[in-house]
Design a protein around this motif. Sequence first.
Motif, PDB file in Angstrom:
ATOM      1  N   LEU A  58       1.135  -1.160   0.211  1.00 39.90           N
ATOM      2  CA  LEU A  58       0.443  -0.083   0.067  1.00 39.90           C
ATOM      3  C   LEU A  58       0.959   1.200  -0.018  1.00 39.90           C
ATOM      4  CD1 LEU A  58      -2.743  -1.027   2.904  1.00 39.90           C
ATOM      5  CD2 LEU A  58      -2.972  -1.078  -0.663  1.00 39.90           C
ATOM      6  N   CYS A  59       1.915   0.909   0.797  1.00 43.59           N
ATOM      7  CA  CYS A  59       2.869   2.355   1.238  1.00 43.59           C
ATOM      8  C   CYS A  59       3.681   2.576  -0.599  1.00 43.59           C
ATOM      9  CB  CYS A  59       3.466   2.233   1.974  1.00 43.59           C
ATOM     10  SG  CYS A  59       4.963   0.538   1.796  1.00 43.59           S
ATOM     11  N   ASP A  61       2.275   1.773  -3.552  1.00 43.85           N
ATOM     12  CA  ASP A  61       1.121   2.512  -3.879  1.00 43.85           C
ATOM     13  C   ASP A  61       1.466   3.574  -4.169  1.00 43.85           C
ATOM     14  OD1 ASP A  61       1.689  -0.334  -4.861  1.00 43.85           O
ATOM     15  OD2 ASP A  61      -0.516  -0.598  -4.281  1.00 43.85           O
ATOM     16  N   GLU A  62       0.893   4.469  -3.077  1.00 48.80           N
ATOM     17  CA  GLU A  62       0.910   5.565  -2.324  1.00 48.80           C
ATOM     18  C   GLU A  62       1.736   6.881  -2.707  1.00 48.80           C
ATOM     19  OE1 GLU A  62      -2.438   5.739  -1.418  1.00 48.80           O
ATOM     20  OE2 GLU A  62      -2.427   8.232  -0.761  1.00 48.80           O
ATOM     21  N   LEU A 107       2.336  10.262   3.248  1.00 52.70           N
ATOM     22  CA  LEU A 107       0.911   9.919   2.780  1.00 52.70           C
ATOM     23  C   LEU A 107       0.958   8.307   2.836  1.00 52.70           C
ATOM     24  CD1 LEU A 107       0.241  11.910  -0.694  1.00 52.70           C
ATOM     25  CD2 LEU A 107      -0.925  11.553   1.104  1.00 52.70           C
ATOM     26  N   CYS A 108       1.967   7.951   2.723  1.00 51.89           N
ATOM     27  CA  CYS A 108       2.091   6.682   3.382  1.00 51.89           C
ATOM     28  C   CYS A 108       1.508   5.584   4.318  1.00 51.89           C
ATOM     29  CB  CYS A 108       3.828   6.008   2.559  1.00 51.89           C
ATOM     30  SG  CYS A 108       4.765   6.870   3.557  1.00 51.89           S
ATOM     31  N   SER A 110      -0.216   7.290   6.405  1.00 52.49           N
ATOM     32  CA  SER A 110      -1.734   7.221   6.327  1.00 52.49           C
ATOM     33  C   SER A 110      -2.554   6.743   5.992  1.00 52.49           C
ATOM     34  CB  SER A 110      -2.514   8.574   6.081  1.00 52.49           C
ATOM     35  OG  SER A 110      -2.532   8.736   4.729  1.00 52.49           O
ATOM     36  N   ARG A 111      -2.373   5.894   4.707  1.00 57.71           N
ATOM     37  CA  ARG A 111      -2.144   4.355   4.341  1.00 57.71           C
ATOM     38  C   ARG A 111      -2.272   3.164   4.644  1.00 57.71           C
ATOM     39  NH1 ARG A 111      -6.421   3.144   0.799  1.00 57.71           N
ATOM     40  NH2 ARG A 111      -6.213   1.829  -0.832  1.00 57.71           N
ATOM     41  N   CYS A 112      -1.237   3.338   5.509  1.00 59.94           N
ATOM     42  CA  CYS A 112      -1.247   2.237   6.521  1.00 59.94           C
ATOM     43  C   CYS A 112      -2.145   2.482   7.232  1.00 59.94           C
ATOM     44  CB  CYS A 112       0.249   1.459   6.245  1.00 59.94           C
ATOM     45  SG  CYS A 112       1.076  -0.161   7.349  1.00 59.94           S
ATOM     46  N   ALA A 114      -4.925   3.374   8.068  1.00 59.09           N
ATOM     47  CA  ALA A 114      -5.996   3.198   7.414  1.00 59.09           C
ATOM     48  C   ALA A 114      -6.601   2.001   7.542  1.00 59.09           C
ATOM     49  CB  ALA A 114      -6.399   4.407   6.121  1.00 59.09           C
ATOM     50  N   VAL A 115      -5.592   1.022   6.583  1.00 57.13           N
ATOM     51  CA  VAL A 115      -5.905  -0.373   6.263  1.00 57.13           C
ATOM     52  C   VAL A 115      -5.299  -1.201   6.862  1.00 57.13           C
ATOM     53  CG1 VAL A 115      -5.668  -2.090   4.598  1.00 57.13           C
ATOM     54  CG2 VAL A 115      -6.190   0.820   3.475  1.00 57.13           C
ATOM     55  N   SER A 126       0.837   2.482  11.991  1.00 48.40           N
ATOM     56  CA  SER A 126       1.732   1.908  11.305  1.00 48.40           C
ATOM     57  C   SER A 126       2.645   1.908  11.233  1.00 48.40           C
ATOM     58  CB  SER A 126       1.172   3.259  10.378  1.00 48.40           C
ATOM     59  OG  SER A 126       1.784   3.708   8.877  1.00 48.40           O
TER      60      SER A 126
END
Length: 139
Positions: A58-59, A61-62, A107-108, A110-112, A114-115, A126
């Motif tokens: 995810l990180c 991709d973000e 951004l990485c 927050s994605r880690c 959130a998911v 995270s």
Amino acid sequence: MKADWAGCEVSCNNCGQVCPTGAILPIPLSIKKSTRIGLAIVNTKTCLPHAQTGECQLCVDECTAAGYNAIEFIGVGTQADAAGNPIEGTTHYAPSVIADRCVGCGLCQSRCFAVNVKDKKVLQASAIIIEAGAAEKTA
Ligand code: SF4
Ligand code: SF4
């Protein structure tokens, strides 16, 4: 900056426009995108691919979607035999931050968060965190 809940949006510099004390510099977007505000650090003990507890990118991709391309998968964990030669099949692949491309946007993280933390609940925190960095990118 605590980036669990949100990273710094690439196309926004509003904070620098409204900060009343000048603590956040009013830099134009063209400069903001390459200005470092921190550095992403991967926790290799908890990151799913590093710990081999799950698949995740995810990180990566973000960061790629934001245009920074500052995280790449690299081979880690390679074991060596008695002669010091790598043992085939012992390498696995996990994310690594390329420091001179990372601006610390978060951004990485927050994605880690959130998911993997909030949604799937496979992590307690995270596995990629922004730490304070130099005011400007080094490259
Ligand atoms: S999003 Fe988190 S768990 Fe997934 S690869 Fe990145 S740091 Fe590891
Ligand atoms: S903090 Fe660094 S590694 Fe994470 S998305 Fe931003 S530029 Fe990429």
